[in-house]
Every structure is written in structure tokens, then in C-alpha cells.
Design a protein around this motif. Structure first.
Motif, short mmCIF file in Angstrom:
data_model
loop_
_atom_site.label_atom_id
_atom_site.label_comp_id
_atom_site.label_asym_id
_atom_site.label_seq_id
_atom_site.Cartn_x
_atom_site.Cartn_y
_atom_site.Cartn_z
N ALA A 7 40.74 36.05 38.78
CA ALA A 7 40.46 37.26 38.00
C ALA A 7 41.65 37.60 37.11
O ALA A 7 42.57 36.80 36.93
CB ALA A 7 40.14 38.41 38.94
N SER A 8 41.62 38.79 36.57
CA SER A 8 42.67 39.25 35.67
C SER A 8 43.95 39.55 36.44
O SER A 8 43.92 40.13 37.52
CB SER A 8 42.20 40.53 34.95
OG SER A 8 43.25 41.12 34.24
N ALA A 9 45.08 39.13 35.87
CA ALA A 9 46.38 39.50 36.42
C ALA A 9 46.89 40.79 35.79
O ALA A 9 47.91 41.32 36.21
CB ALA A 9 47.39 38.38 36.16
N ARG A 10 46.15 41.29 34.81
CA ARG A 10 46.61 42.45 34.06
C ARG A 10 46.08 43.75 34.64
O ARG A 10 46.79 44.76 34.67
CB ARG A 10 46.15 42.31 32.61
CG ARG A 10 46.83 43.26 31.64
CD ARG A 10 46.49 42.89 30.21
NE ARG A 10 46.96 41.55 29.87
CZ ARG A 10 46.72 40.96 28.71
NH1 ARG A 10 45.98 41.57 27.80
NH2 ARG A 10 47.19 39.75 28.47
N PHE A 11 44.82 43.74 35.11
CA PHE A 11 44.20 44.95 35.64
C PHE A 11 43.62 44.68 37.03
O PHE A 11 43.04 43.62 37.25
CB PHE A 11 43.07 45.45 34.73
CG PHE A 11 43.51 45.72 33.31
CD1 PHE A 11 44.31 46.81 33.02
CD2 PHE A 11 43.12 44.88 32.29
CE1 PHE A 11 44.71 47.06 31.71
CE2 PHE A 11 43.51 45.12 30.97
CZ PHE A 11 44.32 46.21 30.69
N PRO A 12 43.76 45.61 37.96
CA PRO A 12 43.19 45.41 39.29
C PRO A 12 41.67 45.39 39.25
O PRO A 12 41.04 46.01 38.39
CB PRO A 12 43.70 46.61 40.09
CG PRO A 12 44.04 47.64 39.07
CD PRO A 12 44.48 46.90 37.85
N ILE A 13 41.08 44.65 40.20
CA ILE A 13 39.62 44.60 40.31
C ILE A 13 39.22 45.72 41.27
O ILE A 13 38.97 45.52 42.46
CB ILE A 13 39.17 43.21 40.82
CG1 ILE A 13 39.77 42.11 39.96
CG2 ILE A 13 37.64 43.12 40.82
CD1 ILE A 13 39.43 42.19 38.49
N SER A 14 39.19 46.92 40.76
CA SER A 14 38.88 48.10 41.57
C SER A 14 38.37 49.21 40.66
O SER A 14 38.63 49.20 39.45
CB SER A 14 40.11 48.57 42.34
OG SER A 14 41.14 48.94 41.44
N GLU A 15 37.67 50.15 41.26
CA GLU A 15 37.13 51.29 40.50
C GLU A 15 38.21 52.35 40.31
O GLU A 15 39.05 52.52 41.18
CB GLU A 15 35.94 51.88 41.23
CG GLU A 15 34.74 50.96 41.35
CD GLU A 15 33.51 51.70 41.84
OE1 GLU A 15 33.03 52.59 41.11
OE2 GLU A 15 33.06 51.40 42.95
N PRO A 16 38.11 53.08 39.18
CA PRO A 16 37.25 52.83 38.02
C PRO A 16 37.77 51.61 37.25
O PRO A 16 38.97 51.44 37.08
CB PRO A 16 37.38 54.11 37.20
CG PRO A 16 38.72 54.67 37.57
CD PRO A 16 38.96 54.28 39.00
N PHE A 17 36.84 50.78 36.81
CA PHE A 17 37.21 49.50 36.23
C PHE A 17 37.83 49.65 34.84
O PHE A 17 37.44 50.52 34.06
CB PHE A 17 35.99 48.59 36.15
CG PHE A 17 35.39 48.27 37.48
CD1 PHE A 17 36.09 47.51 38.40
CD2 PHE A 17 34.14 48.74 37.84
CE1 PHE A 17 35.56 47.21 39.64
CE2 PHE A 17 33.59 48.45 39.08
CZ PHE A 17 34.30 47.68 39.99
N ALA A 18 38.79 48.76 34.56
CA ALA A 18 39.44 48.78 33.26
C ALA A 18 38.49 48.35 32.15
O ALA A 18 38.67 48.71 30.99
CB ALA A 18 40.67 47.87 33.27
N GLY A 19 37.47 47.55 32.49
CA GLY A 19 36.52 47.09 31.50
C GLY A 19 35.42 46.27 32.14
O GLY A 19 35.35 46.12 33.36
#
Length: 352
Positions: A7-19
Motif C-alpha cells: 500500500a501507500s507509504a505516504r498515508f495510513p490505510i485507516s479512516e478517515p481515508f486520505a483518498g
């Protein structure tokens, strides 16, 4: 299947989602796990603990003062992301074949593609964006790229055809049990990242021209854009309600008459369209990218790209569309279960 999901190293995979990319990865990981597959998610720090994610090893390289002063020194964020994926791919090259049947790359970074030949386990990469120079370079660095590619829409597959002639289309999906129909309402909604390419300011202008109130929700991913182009337009029926989690978005979308989708770039898929339809909310948007693939005349209307006046004229028509038709389109075309089944079949194929 034993799946390494990058997955992305820039944004966590958690709510609320970055995109939408983060929301898609979260949903796919949950669905595959629920179906009995072993999924190990490699993601940014702070990802959903329920996913049992392994944080990408973001190690800060100890650089000498000479190296930091060199004209080729990138910014710190770029260097950390590069270091994270480099460490991950080296780990997978060392023992990935003992732990996984397949590696599924959902990141936008070039290293999972460039280093795929070093792995003794098949690598699948999903193309979530239009072509980028870094990814095209990674694909072309060998005469025959060993990576199996999927694309999130026919439009995206076509955009990549010169570099990836055989990308299979597996459209992003949403959990239609969670994204449930609402009663509708008398106003409009706009959801997404508040960045220039998503065009929230154009949605405000169209809604105001049509005389219909508008609620906007999403992360302020570009502070300067929000302050200069969105915030001055708020008021007079336009209201920013914040960065909402999925439950908040279901409530927001389900109580609106229509959703505005205003891309200023060629939208590779448009997860916000699928979410709106699943909530029974018709869509009124610009005809860019893959939006025309998702929408039918029964559940959405499209204006020429960037034409705010034409979009405003279509708003009343969109608000009169049948909400049941919108929901049916989501169930038939935007289901996460369908996406998970397609990926599972592909995992089994490449593992053989």
C-alpha cells in the motif's frame, strides 16, 4: 492464498481515508481476509490495527553532511518513501517466496515494479493513475517486464497501452452492504480530496448558479488551494462539513439529492461516484476520464469538461433521476465482492 498487499507509504490505510486509493486498499484487504485468505498489508504507520498491517520500514538514512549538501539531494519525504520501498522489496527478494503466493502492489511507487525481477514470487501491480514518468521508466527498464498489470478502468488501461499493452481491467469496488441507500434530500454533495485537480471550487460555482445548497466533505490535502480557491466561496449555501469517516459519508451522501463530481484531470476511476450511487444518489459531473464508464443515463448526467454553466443546467435533471436505478448500478458495476473475486482468480492464475 497468501497475499502480500503493498500500500501507500505516504498515508495510513485507516479512516478517515486520505483518498480513494487508501479506501480501496483497505476494502480489498478486509474482503480478502474475510474470505479466508492470508493477507499481510505493507502500509504506512498508523494504519488500521484490524488489518494487522506491517508498517513499511521507513528508515531515515544517516546521510553525511556532504551527501545532504549535494545538488541531487531530494526532499526528506521523497527520500523516506524511497528508503521504505527499497527496504520492503529487499526483504521480499530475500524470503518472500517462502511466505507468499503473490505480491499485489497497490502503491504508486516505481520500486515494486523495478525490483520485481529480483523476487521469486509473482508480482501484480494495479494501475491507479494516468501514466507517470517514474512508473513508465520502471516498466521499460527491461525488454520484457515480469509484472502482471491490472487497471482500474478501460480508460486507464487505454492510457497505459503504449507501455502496458495487456493490462486487465479490474474496476475498484465498494462494499454495497455498508454503502447503503438513503432517503435523498434537497441539496447537493461533493466529496473527495480538496486539491486543484478535483475541482471543488467549480462544484460550488455550479451549485450556486443552480440555486441549490451544497455540502462539501474531504481532506484538505492542499492547504493553499483550499484557502485561496475554496474557502472564499463558502457561505451562501455552500458549507464545508469536514473530513468524514465512512459512516459520516454514508449519512451525507444518502441525504442528498445528487452528488457533484468535478474532475479537472482525467479521473482514472472515481470511487466517489461508486459511493454516491450505492447510497442511491445520482451523479452530475464533468465528462472526464472513466466517469462515463460508471454512469448510465438512468443514474447520472455529464457536462463537457470544465463547463460550469452546463453543469449547473444539468443539476435539476440529475436530482430527478431514480434513486433505485442509481443503487442498482452500484450493485451491478461497482461491487467490492466482484473486484475481490477477479483479483482472487488472478492470484491463483499467476501463482500456478
Amino acid at each position: 492464498m497468501r497475499v502480500a498487499l503493498i500500500a501507500s507509504a505516504r498515508f495510513p490505510i485507516s479512516e478517515p481515508f486520505a483518498g480513494g486509493l487508501e479506501a480501496h486498499t483497505w476494502g480489498l484487504a478486509h474482503t480478502l481476509t474475510r474470505r479466508g485468505h492470508h493477507v499481510e498489508l505493507f502500509a504506512a504507520p498508523g494504519s488500521d490495527p484490524a488489518l494487522d498491517a506491517r508498517e513499511l520500514p521507513v528508515r531515515r538514512a544517516t546521510l553525511s553532511s556532504t551527501a545532504r549538501a549535494d545538488v541531487s539531494m531530494p526532499d526528506a519525504a521523497w527520500m523516506e518513501e524511497h528508503h521504505a520501498y527499497l527496504g520492503l522489496m529487499l526483504d521480499l527478494a530475500e524470503d518472500g517466496a517462502n511466505r507468499f503466493d503473490v505480491v499485489h502492489n497497490n502503491s504508486l511507487h516505481y520500486l515494486p515494479i523495478a525490483m520485481a525481477p529480483a523476487l521469486r514470487v509473482p508480482v501484480i501491480t494495479t494501475l491507479h493513475t494516468p501514466p507517470t514518468p517514474w512508473l513508465e521508466s520502471a516498466i521499460q527498464c527491461r525488454d520484457a517486464c515480469t509484472v502482471v498489470f491490472t487497471a482500474v478502468s478501460d480508460f486507464t488501461a487505454s492510457a497505459w497501452r503504449s507501455s502496458v499493452p495487456g493490462a486487465r481491467v479490474v474496476r475498484n469496488g465498494i462494499d454495497t452492504d455498508f454503502w447503503r441507500p438513503g432517503p435523498g434530500g434537497d441539496d447537493l454533495v461533493w466529496t473527495g480530496r480538496l486539491v486543484p485537480e478535483k475541482g471543488a471550487h467549480l462544484a460550488i460555482r455550479a451549485a450556486r448558479s443552480a440555486g441549490v445548497p451544497l455540502r462539501l466533505a474531504g481532506p484538505v490535502s492542499d492547504g493553499r488551494y483550499f484557502e485561496e480557491e475554496v474557502e472564499p466561496l463558502l457561505g451562501e449555501g455552500a458549507r464545508y462539513v469536514g473530513h468524514l469517516d465512512r459512516s459520516g459519508l454514508v449519512e451525507l451522501l444518502g441525504t442528498a439529492g445528487a452528488a457533484l463530481v468535478t474532475p479537472r484531470w482525467d479521473e482514472p476511476y472515481g470511487l466517489v461516484v461508486a459511493e454516491a450511487l450505492a447510497c442511491g444518489t445520482p451523479v452530475c459531473g464533468f465528462d472526464r476520464g472513466a466517469l462515463a464508464e460508471i454512469l448510465t443515463p438512468a443514474c447520472g448526467v455529464l457536462a463537457p469538461p470544465g463547463d460550469v454553466a452546463a453543469l449547473a443546467e444539468l443539476i435539476p435533471r440529475a436530482m430527478k433521476l431514480n434513486r433505485s436505478e442509481a443503487r442498482r448500478r452500484a450493485e451491478r458495476f461497482c461491487s467490492l465482492d466482484q473486484a475481490a473475486s477477479a483479483y482472487t482468480a488472478l492470484y491463483e492464475e499467476v501463482a500456478r
